[in-house]
Design a protein around this motif. Structure first.
Motif, mmCIF file in Angstrom:
data_model
loop_
_atom_site.group_PDB
_atom_site.id
_atom_site.type_symbol
_atom_site.label_atom_id
_atom_site.label_comp_id
_atom_site.label_asym_id
_atom_site.label_seq_id
_atom_site.Cartn_x
_atom_site.Cartn_y
_atom_site.Cartn_z
ATOM 1 N N UNK A 141 13.467 10.741 -2.113
ATOM 2 C CA UNK A 141 13.879 10.745 -3.653
ATOM 3 C C UNK A 141 14.192 9.629 -3.909
ATOM 4 N N UNK A 142 14.465 8.782 -2.690
ATOM 5 C CA UNK A 142 14.671 6.952 -2.448
ATOM 6 C C UNK A 142 13.679 6.472 -1.997
ATOM 7 N N UNK A 143 12.711 5.948 -2.326
ATOM 8 C CA UNK A 143 11.859 5.461 -1.263
ATOM 9 C C UNK A 143 12.436 3.920 -1.398
ATOM 10 N N UNK A 144 11.934 4.056 0.438
ATOM 11 C CA UNK A 144 12.300 2.924 0.760
ATOM 12 C C UNK A 144 11.190 1.572 1.437
ATOM 13 N N UNK A 145 11.725 0.463 1.365
ATOM 14 C CA UNK A 145 10.519 -0.502 1.714
ATOM 15 C C UNK A 145 10.275 -0.824 3.153
ATOM 16 N N UNK A 146 8.897 -1.130 2.880
ATOM 17 C CA UNK A 146 8.392 -1.291 4.852
ATOM 18 C C UNK A 146 8.302 -3.106 4.384
ATOM 19 N N UNK A 147 8.844 -3.398 5.073
ATOM 20 C CA UNK A 147 9.095 -4.688 5.223
ATOM 21 C C UNK A 147 8.108 -5.247 6.135
ATOM 22 N N UNK A 199 0.886 -0.945 -0.082
ATOM 23 C CA UNK A 199 -0.152 -0.152 -0.015
ATOM 24 C C UNK A 199 0.854 1.278 0.082
ATOM 25 N N UNK A 200 1.965 0.894 0.576
ATOM 26 C CA UNK A 200 2.655 2.606 0.430
ATOM 27 C C UNK A 200 3.199 3.116 -0.377
ATOM 28 N N UNK A 201 3.754 1.769 -1.323
ATOM 29 C CA UNK A 201 4.273 1.916 -3.294
ATOM 30 C C UNK A 201 3.554 3.429 -3.919
ATOM 31 N N UNK A 202 2.383 3.691 -3.332
ATOM 32 C CA UNK A 202 1.529 4.801 -4.052
ATOM 33 C C UNK A 202 1.340 6.326 -3.418
ATOM 34 N N UNK A 203 1.578 5.696 -1.937
ATOM 35 C CA UNK A 203 1.770 6.983 -1.063
ATOM 36 C C UNK A 203 3.102 7.565 -0.540
ATOM 37 N N UNK A 204 2.968 7.018 1.063
ATOM 38 C CA UNK A 204 3.870 7.626 1.535
ATOM 39 C C UNK A 204 5.219 7.074 0.655
ATOM 40 N N UNK A 205 5.603 5.980 0.780
ATOM 41 C CA UNK A 205 6.927 5.668 -0.186
ATOM 42 C C UNK A 205 7.363 6.745 -1.127
ATOM 43 N N UNK A 255 5.843 2.340 -25.269
ATOM 44 C CA UNK A 255 7.265 1.869 -24.944
ATOM 45 C C UNK A 255 7.749 2.186 -23.641
ATOM 46 N N UNK A 256 8.970 2.444 -23.478
ATOM 47 C CA UNK A 256 9.533 2.453 -21.508
ATOM 48 C C UNK A 256 9.118 3.682 -20.911
ATOM 49 N N UNK A 257 8.879 4.695 -21.604
ATOM 50 C CA UNK A 257 7.430 6.080 -20.647
ATOM 51 C C UNK A 257 6.512 5.913 -20.613
ATOM 52 N N UNK A 258 6.106 3.964 -20.701
ATOM 53 C CA UNK A 258 4.294 3.490 -20.168
ATOM 54 C C UNK A 258 4.442 2.570 -19.460
ATOM 55 N N UNK A 259 4.323 3.517 -17.932
ATOM 56 C CA UNK A 259 5.090 2.414 -16.700
ATOM 57 C C UNK A 259 3.434 1.746 -16.098
ATOM 58 N N UNK A 260 4.009 0.585 -15.194
ATOM 59 C CA UNK A 260 2.676 0.471 -14.546
ATOM 60 C C UNK A 260 3.034 0.564 -12.828
ATOM 61 N N UNK A 261 2.396 0.520 -11.845
ATOM 62 C CA UNK A 261 3.192 0.111 -10.424
ATOM 63 C C UNK A 261 2.247 -1.402 -9.815
ATOM 64 N N UNK A 262 3.407 -2.276 -9.739
ATOM 65 C CA UNK A 262 2.892 -3.317 -9.099
ATOM 66 C C UNK A 262 4.143 -3.355 -7.890
ATOM 67 N N UNK A 263 5.396 -3.231 -7.902
ATOM 68 C CA UNK A 263 6.321 -3.981 -7.112
ATOM 69 C C UNK A 263 7.268 -2.568 -6.376
ATOM 70 N N UNK A 264 7.721 -3.443 -5.599
ATOM 71 C CA UNK A 264 8.607 -1.855 -5.592
ATOM 72 C C UNK A 264 9.557 -1.211 -5.892
ATOM 73 N N UNK A 265 10.241 -2.388 -7.048
ATOM 74 C CA UNK A 265 10.941 -1.777 -7.960
ATOM 75 C C UNK A 265 10.578 -0.950 -9.394
ATOM 76 N N UNK A 266 9.086 -1.354 -9.548
ATOM 77 C CA UNK A 266 7.919 -0.164 -10.257
ATOM 78 C C UNK A 266 8.232 1.784 -9.701
#
Lengths: 104, 410
Positions: free
Chosen positions: B55-61, B44-50, B121-132
């Motif tokens: 500038x470099x989001x961190x993982x909430x384990x 859940x934090x990936x789209x919000x707090x993180x 192409x490369x400028x069209x992206x999706x969000x699912x993972x921390x790396x995304x």
């Protein structure tokens, strides 16, 4: 031992409910149990720093309003995912209709 | 010697299941197979707090390595299952090795629905993972223009995060309004207004005719003839369950992996849970649903674990969901589309709750929005009333002076 701080009137807290109490830059949660006893804990959930005072008290459990993390507010014990760190508790006494907390 | 419990998928659901097995006293081997190299983390934090915190989001384990080890949970990271041998109760892993199981839990989650248009192409992206999330974060800065394709929760939460970081944002939604799926119009309108007040540009009711991504910018041509130019297009048009493994193994599918009320698949030794499965919701007479929600993933994980150990327990929960955008929080308990009429309860600071009822007065869902956690307590109490199939007093629901808790006692 630290001093007893006057926090609120006993009537400010409904039975089986919780209110927020801020003091000296810190935030706490004060509870009144269904058995009409009073308790105090740190005010923020140990999962994501959410005010527990907007949560729901059920019996001796406080449930965080954000992600439903649960604690026993009488002991501070974490009671299930996503919380795994206990909540700190503080001594409380009621004197002449006033609630006092000892904030160590 | 027992082969132990194997869980495929180290997200919220699979990780919760692993811990739940230990909480139930299970003493055998617990193996958690995760596709990502990271420790299990909260999405859940990936789209919000993180996204906005730094500038470099961190993982909430969900759990650190020490806690996994203390619970004797063997995490196989950057690893996936390529096949299931049901006859021999064994899975083949991506490194070619085999792993036997007594009971298997498939918690493979969901993956973004792909936009099927030429020109992406490369400028069209999706969000699912921390790396995304890390990749997207690099584009969110003052002066950048971000196009969000899809006015659902992921898109809108990212729109809010992008605005906080000073980017210009255009949200493109093919439907006539945002949040068409599962969110009442009155609530969606509040979300829309909040975004508009923050300067988000909306284009609703307009399909995409063509996309042209030249690797440095994206041009999105709409059916109306209008075009949107952006540095990055983030596509959030829903998610589809990850079922390839189950399908190859011959498990029954039905909008995801079909499970019964105990989360058991068509193979009694294999369970499925979380976003990848559809299951019957008892509270709605067994209506089959697939949920993509954090709390149901947790509840499923815990329930599957108990049933892997023979508890024979059925799912009895009510769906619950939240989203945070700017200072607003939205919460929904139950499925509002079950309702036939609504009762509105106005709280302080513009917060309100809609109670969704059947014609006979049974409460089937509640949806609310307001600043901070203003609606949280009443939504939680509504959830408990829904679980009881309660027929609450309508005047009491509409009157904020009446505590909902008092209706529980009735």
């Amino acid at each position: 031992m630290s001093d007893w701080i006057e926090a609120c009137a006993a009537d400010d807290i409904d039975e089986e409910d919780v209110i927020r109490f801020d003091h000296a830059g810190r935030t706490f949660a004060l509870y009144r149990s269904p058995e009409d006893e009073f308790f105090a804990t740190d005010g923020l959930c140990t999962h994501e720093q959410i005010h527990l005072s907007q949560g729901l008290v059920m019996g001796d459990i406080i449930e965080c309003p954000k992600h439903n993390g649960r604690f026993n507010y009488k002991t501070g014990a974490a009671r299930g995912a996503p919380v795994c760190v206990n909540l700190r508790t503080y001594p409380v006494k009621v004197d002449a209709g006033k609630v006092f907390v000892q904030l160590g | 010697m027992s082969a132990g419990m194997v869980i495929i998928g180290a997200g919220e659901c699979g990780t919760r299941a692993a811990f739940a097995l230990r909480e139930m006293g299970y003493d055998g081997t617990v193996t958690l197979v995760g596709a990502e190299a990271h420790l299990p983390y909260e999405r859940p934090p990936l789209s919000k707090d993180a996204m906005v915190a730094s500038e470099t989001p961190s993982i909430k384990a969900i759990s650190d390595a020490a806690r996994l080890s203390e619970h004797r949970i063997d995490l196989l990271g950057a690893s996936s299952a390529t096949s299931i041998d049901r006859a021999n109760r064994s899975i083949r892993l991506s490194d070619g090795s085999d792993l036997d199981y007594d009971k298997l839990l498939v918690a493979t989650g969901a993956t973004p629905r792909m936009l099927t248009l030429p020109g992406l192409g490369a400028r069209c992206v999706y969000l699912r993972t921390f790396d995304d999330a890390l990749a997207i974060r690099g584009y969110l800065r003052a002066g950048a223009h971000i196009a969000i394709i899809g006015g659902g929760f992921i898109g809108l939460e990212l729109a809010a995060s992008a605005r906080k970081l000073g980017a210009d944002v255009t949200v493109i939604e093919a439907q006539p309004r945002i949040l068409m799926r599962g969110v009442p119009a009155e609530i969606a309108a509040v979300v829309h207004e909040a975004h508009a007040a923050e300067g988000v540009d909306f284009i609703c009711g307009n399909g995409i005719a063509a996309v042209n991504d030249d690797g440095t910018s994206v041009r999105i041509a709409l059916a109306s003839g209008r075009a949107v130019a952006a540095d990055l297009a983030i596509i959030g048009i829903g998610a589809i369950p990850v079922t390839a493994l189950a399908e190859t193994a011959g498990l029954t599918l039905n909008n995801g992996i079909a499970v019964d009320a105990q989360l058991r698949t068509s193979d009694p030794n294999i369970f499925a849970a979380g976003d990848c499965c559809s299951f019957p919701l008892a509270v709605y007479g067994g209506r089959r649903v697939r949920l993509e929600a954090w709390r149901s993933a947790q509840e499923h994980g815990a329930l599957a674990a108990r049933n892997m150990l023979g508890a024979d327990e059925v799912h009895a929960g009510v769906p619950w969901f939240w989203s945070d955008q700017y200072g607003l929080s939205l919460q929904i308990a139950g499925l509002p589309d079950e309702g036939e009429h609504t009762i509105r309860r106005d709280l302080d600071d513009g917060a309100f709750i809609l109670f969704h009822l059947k014609h006979d007065g049974r409460l089937v869902a509640a949806s609310g929005i307001g600043p901070g956690n203003a609606v949280a307590r009443d939504i939680r109490l509504a959830e408990m009333l829904i679980a009881r199939s309660a027929h609450p007093d309508i005047d009491a629901l509409a009157a904020p002076s009446v505590k909902l808790k008092s209706l529980l006692a009735a």
